[in-house]
Design a protein around this motif. Structure first.
Motif, PDB file in Angstrom:
ATOM      1  N   ARG A  53      -2.627  -1.137   8.038  1.00  0.00           N
ATOM      2  CA  ARG A  53      -2.486  -2.597   8.015  1.00  0.00           C
ATOM      3  C   ARG A  53      -3.837  -3.327   8.129  1.00  0.00           C
ATOM      4  NH1 ARG A  53       0.773  -6.981   9.062  1.00  0.00           N
ATOM      5  NH2 ARG A  53      -0.120  -8.553  10.436  1.00  0.00           N
ATOM      6  N   PRO A  54      -4.631  -3.077   9.189  1.00  0.00           N
ATOM      7  CA  PRO A  54      -5.911  -3.809   9.276  1.00  0.00           C
ATOM      8  C   PRO A  54      -6.871  -3.484   8.144  1.00  0.00           C
ATOM      9  CG  PRO A  54      -5.764  -2.137  10.999  1.00  0.00           C
ATOM     10  CD  PRO A  54      -4.416  -2.226  10.385  1.00  0.00           C
ATOM     11  N   LEU A  55      -6.870  -2.244   7.669  1.00  0.00           N
ATOM     12  CA  LEU A  55      -7.742  -1.889   6.546  1.00  0.00           C
ATOM     13  C   LEU A  55      -7.362  -2.689   5.300  1.00  0.00           C
ATOM     14  CD1 LEU A  55      -8.394   1.973   6.481  1.00  0.00           C
ATOM     15  CD2 LEU A  55     -10.054   0.127   6.710  1.00  0.00           C
ATOM     16  N   ALA A  56      -6.074  -2.742   4.999  1.00  0.00           N
ATOM     17  CA  ALA A  56      -5.614  -3.452   3.804  1.00  0.00           C
ATOM     18  C   ALA A  56      -5.965  -4.934   3.879  1.00  0.00           C
ATOM     19  CB  ALA A  56      -4.110  -3.272   3.640  1.00  0.00           C
ATOM     20  N   ARG A  57      -5.759  -5.547   5.017  1.00  0.00           N
ATOM     21  CA  ARG A  57      -6.044  -6.976   5.154  1.00  0.00           C
ATOM     22  C   ARG A  57      -7.543  -7.250   5.037  1.00  0.00           C
ATOM     23  NH1 ARG A  57      -1.192  -9.214   6.979  1.00  0.00           N
ATOM     24  NH2 ARG A  57      -2.117 -11.193   7.623  1.00  0.00           N
ATOM     25  N   GLY A  58      -8.354  -6.359   5.613  1.00  0.00           N
ATOM     26  CA  GLY A  58      -9.800  -6.538   5.501  1.00  0.00           C
ATOM     27  C   GLY A  58     -10.300  -6.342   4.086  1.00  0.00           C
ATOM     28  N   VAL A  59      -9.772  -5.331   3.392  1.00  0.00           N
ATOM     29  CA  VAL A  59     -10.177  -5.070   2.005  1.00  0.00           C
ATOM     30  C   VAL A  59      -9.804  -6.245   1.111  1.00  0.00           C
ATOM     31  CG1 VAL A  59      -9.594  -3.678  -0.024  1.00  0.00           C
ATOM     32  CG2 VAL A  59     -10.201  -2.549   2.124  1.00  0.00           C
ATOM     33  N   ILE A  60      -8.611  -6.785   1.294  1.00  0.00           N
ATOM     34  CA  ILE A  60      -8.163  -7.923   0.482  1.00  0.00           C
ATOM     35  C   ILE A  60      -9.081  -9.124   0.689  1.00  0.00           C
ATOM     36  CG2 ILE A  60      -6.323  -9.644   0.234  1.00  0.00           C
ATOM     37  CD1 ILE A  60      -4.332  -7.355   0.761  1.00  0.00           C
ATOM     38  N   ARG A  61      -9.409  -9.428   1.927  1.00  0.00           N
ATOM     39  CA  ARG A  61     -10.269 -10.588   2.213  1.00  0.00           C
ATOM     40  C   ARG A  61     -11.674 -10.379   1.630  1.00  0.00           C
ATOM     41  NH1 ARG A  61      -7.494 -10.487   7.639  1.00  0.00           N
ATOM     42  NH2 ARG A  61      -6.035 -12.240   7.592  1.00  0.00           N
ATOM     43  N   ASP A  62     -12.204  -9.163   1.754  1.00  0.00           N
ATOM     44  CA  ASP A  62     -13.535  -8.889   1.206  1.00  0.00           C
ATOM     45  C   ASP A  62     -13.546  -9.039  -0.308  1.00  0.00           C
ATOM     46  OD1 ASP A  62     -14.528  -8.399   3.705  1.00  0.00           O
ATOM     47  OD2 ASP A  62     -14.417  -6.209   3.555  1.00  0.00           O
TER      48      ASP A  62
ATOM     49  N   GLU B 265      -8.153  -1.678  -4.826  1.00  0.00           N
ATOM     50  CA  GLU B 265      -7.617  -0.311  -4.838  1.00  0.00           C
ATOM     51  C   GLU B 265      -8.709   0.712  -4.569  1.00  0.00           C
ATOM     52  OE1 GLU B 265      -5.017   2.659  -7.747  1.00  0.00           O
ATOM     53  OE2 GLU B 265      -5.176   0.506  -8.184  1.00  0.00           O
ATOM     54  N   THR B 266      -9.860   0.548  -5.200  1.00  0.00           N
ATOM     55  CA  THR B 266     -10.960   1.489  -4.994  1.00  0.00           C
ATOM     56  C   THR B 266     -11.451   1.476  -3.549  1.00  0.00           C
ATOM     57  OG1 THR B 266     -11.676   1.210  -7.292  1.00  0.00           O
ATOM     58  CG2 THR B 266     -13.274   2.129  -5.744  1.00  0.00           C
ATOM     59  N   SER B 267     -11.631   0.288  -2.993  1.00  0.00           N
ATOM     60  CA  SER B 267     -12.112   0.168  -1.613  1.00  0.00           C
ATOM     61  C   SER B 267     -11.093   0.737  -0.631  1.00  0.00           C
ATOM     62  CB  SER B 267     -12.391  -1.305  -1.281  1.00  0.00           C
ATOM     63  OG  SER B 267     -13.380  -1.835  -2.128  1.00  0.00           O
ATOM     64  N   MET B 268      -9.807   0.472  -0.894  1.00  0.00           N
ATOM     65  CA  MET B 268      -8.755   0.958  -0.007  1.00  0.00           C
ATOM     66  C   MET B 268      -8.675   2.480  -0.046  1.00  0.00           C
ATOM     67  SD  MET B 268      -6.608  -0.415   2.096  1.00  0.00           S
ATOM     68  CE  MET B 268      -5.339   0.238   3.168  1.00  0.00           C
ATOM     69  N   ALA B 269      -8.800   3.059  -1.236  1.00  0.00           N
ATOM     70  CA  ALA B 269      -8.733   4.520  -1.370  1.00  0.00           C
ATOM     71  C   ALA B 269      -9.863   5.188  -0.588  1.00  0.00           C
ATOM     72  CB  ALA B 269      -8.804   4.904  -2.845  1.00  0.00           C
ATOM     73  N   GLU B 270     -11.057   4.633  -0.675  1.00  0.00           N
ATOM     74  CA  GLU B 270     -12.195   5.213   0.034  1.00  0.00           C
ATOM     75  C   GLU B 270     -12.023   5.105   1.550  1.00  0.00           C
ATOM     76  OE1 GLU B 270     -15.524   3.091  -1.485  1.00  0.00           O
ATOM     77  OE2 GLU B 270     -15.552   4.138  -3.414  1.00  0.00           O
ATOM     78  N   ALA B 271     -11.553   3.941   2.010  1.00  0.00           N
ATOM     79  CA  ALA B 271     -11.391   3.741   3.450  1.00  0.00           C
ATOM     80  C   ALA B 271     -10.298   4.648   4.021  1.00  0.00           C
ATOM     81  CB  ALA B 271     -11.057   2.279   3.730  1.00  0.00           C
ATOM     82  N   LEU B 272      -9.204   4.816   3.292  1.00  0.00           N
ATOM     83  CA  LEU B 272      -8.123   5.679   3.769  1.00  0.00           C
ATOM     84  C   LEU B 272      -8.553   7.144   3.761  1.00  0.00           C
ATOM     85  CD1 LEU B 272      -4.909   4.142   2.134  1.00  0.00           C
ATOM     86  CD2 LEU B 272      -5.681   3.938   4.499  1.00  0.00           C
ATOM     87  N   ALA B 273      -9.270   7.552   2.709  1.00  0.00           N
ATOM     88  CA  ALA B 273      -9.717   8.943   2.612  1.00  0.00           C
ATOM     89  C   ALA B 273     -10.618   9.317   3.787  1.00  0.00           C
ATOM     90  CB  ALA B 273     -10.443   9.167   1.289  1.00  0.00           C
ATOM     91  N   ASP B 274     -11.423   8.383   4.246  1.00  0.00           N
ATOM     92  CA  ASP B 274     -12.298   8.629   5.396  1.00  0.00           C
ATOM     93  C   ASP B 274     -11.512   8.861   6.679  1.00  0.00           C
ATOM     94  OD1 ASP B 274     -14.530   8.380   3.819  1.00  0.00           O
ATOM     95  OD2 ASP B 274     -14.886   6.278   4.315  1.00  0.00           O
ATOM     96  N   ASN B 275     -10.229   8.471   6.671  1.00  0.00           N
ATOM     97  CA  ASN B 275      -9.398   8.608   7.872  1.00  0.00           C
ATOM     98  C   ASN B 275      -8.222   9.559   7.682  1.00  0.00           C
ATOM     99  OD1 ASN B 275     -10.265   6.419  10.062  1.00  0.00           O
ATOM    100  ND2 ASN B 275     -10.563   5.508   8.030  1.00  0.00           N
TER     101      ASN B 275
ATOM    102  N   VAL C 167       0.859  -1.184   0.000  1.00  0.00           N
ATOM    103  CA  VAL C 167       0.000   0.000   0.000  1.00  0.00           C
ATOM    104  C   VAL C 167       0.897   1.236   0.000  1.00  0.00           C
ATOM    105  CG1 VAL C 167      -1.840   1.240   1.179  1.00  0.00           C
ATOM    106  CG2 VAL C 167      -1.724  -1.263   1.339  1.00  0.00           C
ATOM    107  N   LEU C 168       0.788   2.067  -1.037  1.00  0.00           N
ATOM    108  CA  LEU C 168       1.528   3.315  -1.121  1.00  0.00           C
ATOM    109  C   LEU C 168       0.574   4.449  -0.762  1.00  0.00           C
ATOM    110  CD1 LEU C 168       3.027   1.235  -3.053  1.00  0.00           C
ATOM    111  CD2 LEU C 168       3.966   3.248  -4.188  1.00  0.00           C
ATOM    112  N   PHE C 169       0.886   5.187   0.275  1.00  0.00           N
ATOM    113  CA  PHE C 169      -0.053   6.185   0.798  1.00  0.00           C
ATOM    114  C   PHE C 169       0.695   7.365   1.391  1.00  0.00           C
ATOM    115  CE2 PHE C 169       1.273   3.669   4.330  1.00  0.00           C
ATOM    116  CZ  PHE C 169       1.277   4.527   5.402  1.00  0.00           C
ATOM    117  N   SER C 170      -0.039   8.384   1.755  1.00  0.00           N
ATOM    118  CA  SER C 170       0.523   9.543   2.438  1.00  0.00           C
ATOM    119  C   SER C 170      -0.565  10.208   3.273  1.00  0.00           C
ATOM    120  CB  SER C 170       1.106  10.547   1.433  1.00  0.00           C
ATOM    121  OG  SER C 170       0.093  10.997   0.550  1.00  0.00           O
TER     122      SER C 170
END
Length: 248
Positions: free
Chosen positions: A167-176, A199-209, A141-144
């Motif tokens: 970390r937990p977000l990425a693992r949950g998104v992958i499993r889903d 990628e889409t799900s991860m971007a939305e979850a990170l943006a919310d935080n 996951v590449l983020f800032s």
């Protein structure tokens, strides 16, 4: 070395001079020698040291790749509602302090190979497909940190956002995502679609935080030994059938 570090060093040295002058004054007094000059020097040195220390406590430098959150005893919420932007900034000495947050790109890797990820040993993500097959996924996951949401990150996560959020977000998104596809789709026809879903799900979850996703890299997919063996047997059988047709 920026100017704030230089001032802090000079302030530290000035206090050493103050202690030395104090010791010299005590020694001269014990020997019944004149202390008028040393007392004057001591007072002046202490005044200079106090001024330099105050300046060093109030002057902060924010690097271009950083933002700073000001913790303030006088602010209604306990912090300034706007982060400090890059440059030389001033805060109230002794009653305010800063927490620096990098806004540069960071990478969090989860890998089956020891030494490749943030956690040593096998850190791949175990997930089950819609038809019940277990697979293991390596991902990065590449983020800032979003510069406009540094305050929110500080309030909600402080410096824990890598391990407690990414970390937990990425693992949950992958499993889903994996659970929406059959195992044969994962390694062949719909792998790209699955990666885009992640990628889409991860971007939305990170943006919310308060974080920005730069890229989500699906590095590798490993299958269970039993399934890998069955795929290999199927491929061998297909090759043998094609060879038999050629011979005929």
């Amino acid at each position: 070395m920026n100017i704030t570090i230089v001032i802090s060093l000079i302030a530290g040295l000035s206090w050493i001079v103050v202690v030395g002058l104090l010791a010299l004054t005590v020694v001269r007094a014990s020997r019944r020698q004149s202390t008028k000059g040393t007392i004057t020097a001591f007072v002046l040195a202490a005044l200079v040291a106090l001024i330099l220390t105050t300046v060093s406590k109030g002057l902060v430098f924010v690097d271009p790749k950083e933002r700073a959150v000001v913790i303030s005893a006088f602010a209604p919420k306990g912090y300034r509602e706007e982060p400090l932007t890059p440059g030389l900034r001033w805060i109230m000495p002794y009653v305010e302090s800063v927490e620096y947050y990098s806004i540069a790109k960071e990478t969090y890797t989860m890998s089956i190979a020891a030494g490749e990820g943030q956690i040593s040993g096998d850190d791949s993500v175990s997930a089950r497909t819609s038809d019940g097959q277990e697979i293991f996924i390596d991902a990065s996951v590449l983020f800032s940190v979003d510069p406009t949401k540094v305050i929110d990150v500080h309030i909600n996560w402080q410096k824990r956002y890598r391990d407690d959020l990414v970390r937990p977000l990425a693992r949950g998104v992958i499993r889903d995502a994996v659970s929406q596809f059959r195992v044969d789709e994962v390694y062949s026809t719909r792998r790209g679609e699955m990666s885009q879903w992640m990628e889409t799900s991860m971007a939305e979850a990170l943006a919310d935080n308060g974080l920005l996703l730069s890229d989500f890299v699906l590095r590798n997919i490993t299958f269970s030994p039993e399934y890998a063996a069955s795929v290999e047997q199927k491929q061998v059988a297909e090759q043998q059938a094609q060879q038999a047709k050629f011979v005929v």
